[in-house]
Scaffold this active site. Structure first.
Site: not given
Length: 527
Positions: A345, A348-349
């Site tokens: 992701c 997200c990361d």
């Protein structure tokens, strides 16, 4: 910090606080502390039921805890300036601490209150992560219900030393009493199941004597939600096995092609789907996963569906809408370095790779979108496409071509992800020349498409070589009375709007089956 429109909306929410609350801050002289000071005072100015105290004694600075006025302990903590995706978490926490009950079932509330022992959670997030709020909001709500549960939400960008010490390279990551407890998205039901070992047994016992359904839908993504609504509108007894509403859509940051809605997000659309389903007479069975299908002995008879908890549900028709999951590379090093440099992701990361070198595996829309997003954060992106050209839409490829810190490699097949035992250090790919090539980097984002969630069906229904359920133009499978819809099927073009249409079609087909095929008198299957 807050726009006028947000202030107006927030003022309306805070007016409904049942109890006064205090935002107790622990600050220092750093710019983030000044930013937190500004936010908290802006919020307090909107309501005479909100006060700010700067007498906090927390070791993490900046941080703050939301308490009921007069309370010595308890509350919900943020070692973060909760903007971005976490602003909703902040608002919900204020309302819940201020007396508004979390939207959990009575059974779940009782289960949370009955948990024995002390639970101290630390939840690491990124403000750009759309997966993190589910975990944050669940743990915050649980801490309001049970005073023996505490949760602090930590923005990794504010506390890089902690992130480094714990080798956090993906979010959300949850620590319980100092030990890693959960990684990735999880809702309250999933978290509670890990805390309460007897929960599956109780869930199975509760479902043991449930009456058979006319239509039982497995999956609560766009196809499953649509099928549930259409079935319920026909007035038939409808059940929905819902591991998580929205399914794969929950991992989608931006949606701009859902007709009549110019722009939304996956979590927002998922919440709207859930609300729509719950507006109808649908028996929602949350937090469950199907593990086996037992086809009916005769057309019109009862099918059985086994659940992970051990329960077995029965229905005259079943609609499989279990969707798909991210495909893995399946190369050495991928599992070893998952969440240690291998990620799935970028939203997200991505922030954890600021200034670093990363690769994106995959040249479709997801891969090119990931490369574009990451290019604004990281030092350099290498995009690897195993075919001779990128498969993404032209508008995305044109944008990618303008980015100076992106290298595109075609005819590049990733064969190994390498590391030092702690983190990713590089990857090897086989080029069109047949030779192996090495790239030094610190992260690999895998974006190579989806695999259908159909392994649990085994050989009960016909599937193609990719595992997709073979359906006809009515959504019917090879088993009479079993239908399928969405990304788990052979229907081409895996799109939200198509899944919703296919879910509706499967429900209409199931209803047509019910009124045309008589129900024989027989025992439930399995007996």
């Amino acid at each position: 910090m807050l726009q006028d429109a947000i202030k107006t909306q927030l003022k309306g929410y805070l007016a409904s606080l049942a109890h006064p609350i205090v935002l107790e801050a622990s600050l220092d002289d750093t710019p983030p502390s000044r930013e937190m000071h500004e936010l908290l005072h802006e919020v307090a100015a909107l309501s005479d039921r909100v006060q700010v105290s700067e007498q906090g004694e927390a070791t993490r600075r900046p941080s703050f805890v939301i308490k009921q006025a007069g309370a010595k302990t308890g509350g919900v903590s943020f070692a973060a300036i909760p903007m971005g995706h976490e602003f909703t978490s902040f608002v919900l926490a204020m309302l819940q601490v201020g007396g508004h009950a979390p939207k959990f079932s009575d059974d779940m509330v009782a289960q949370i209150r009955a948990l024995p022992g002390e639970y101290s959670f630390e939840t690491y997030v990124a403000l750009s992560c759309q997966n993190c709020p589910d975990v944050v909001q669940a743990l915050n709500a649980m801490s309001v219900i049970n005073p023996n549960i505490r949760n602090v939400t930590i923005d990794g960008a504010l506390f890089p030393d902690e992130v480094t010490a714990r080798n956090i390279m993906s979010v959300p990551q949850v620590y319980l009493n100092g030990k890693l407890f959960e990684t990735g998205r999880a809702d309250a039901g999933q978290l509670l199941a890990k805390l309460d070992a007897d929960a599956p047994k109780r869930a199975a016992a509760k479902l043991k004597d449930i009456a058979p359904f006319d239509v039982l839908i497995i999956g609560s993504g766009p196809a499953g939600a649509s099928a549930a609504i259409y079935a319920a509108r026909k007035g038939v007894r409808t059940g929905l096995v819902a591991e998580r509403f929205g399914g794969q859509m929950m991992d989608t940051e931006g949606i701009e092609n859902f007709i009549s809605v110019p722009e939304t997000t996956g979590p927002r659309l998922s919440a709207a789907l859930e609300a729509h389903v719950r507006a109808y007479d649908v028996d929602v069975i949350p937090g469950e996963v199907a593990t086996e299908l037992f086809p009916a002995a005769h057309p019109g008879g009862l099918h059985g569906v086994a659940l992970e908890s051990g329960a077995i549900l029965h229905a005259r028709t079943v609609i499989v809408a279990t969707g798909a999951h991210w495909r893995h590379l399946g190369v050495p090093g991928e599992e070893e370095y998952r969440n240690k440099g291998v990620a799935y992701c970028p939203h997200c990361d991505g922030p954890f790779y600021k200034g670093k070198r990363v690769a994106v595996a995959g040249g479709g829309n997801s891969g090119v979108e990931a490369a574009i997003d990451l290019a604004g954060i990281v030092a350099h992106v290498t995009l690897l496409q195993r075919g001779s050209r990128l498969k993404a839409d032209k508008v995305l490829c044109d944008k990618l071509a303008t980015l100076p810190n992106v290298t595109v490699l075609t005819e590049a097949l990733t064969t190994r992800i390498e590391g030092n035992g702690r983190n990713v250090t590089g990857l090897t790919y086989r080029g069109g020349d047949g030779a192996d090539h090495h790239v030094d980097l610190e992260g690999v984002f895998v974006q190579i498409g989806l695999l259908p969630n159909t392994d649990w069906l085994k050989d009960t229904v016909e599937r193609n070589a990719f595992g997709e359920i073979v359906v006809n133009d009515h959504g019917a499978t090879s088993v009479p009375g079993v239908f399928a819809a969405g990304d788990a099927t052979t229907t081409p073009y895996k799109q939200i709007v198509i899944a919703i249409g296919e879910g509706a079609k499967a429900a209409l087909s199931a209803f047509d089956y019910l009124i045309r095929v008589p129900a024989p008198v027989e025992k439930k299957v399995p007996a």
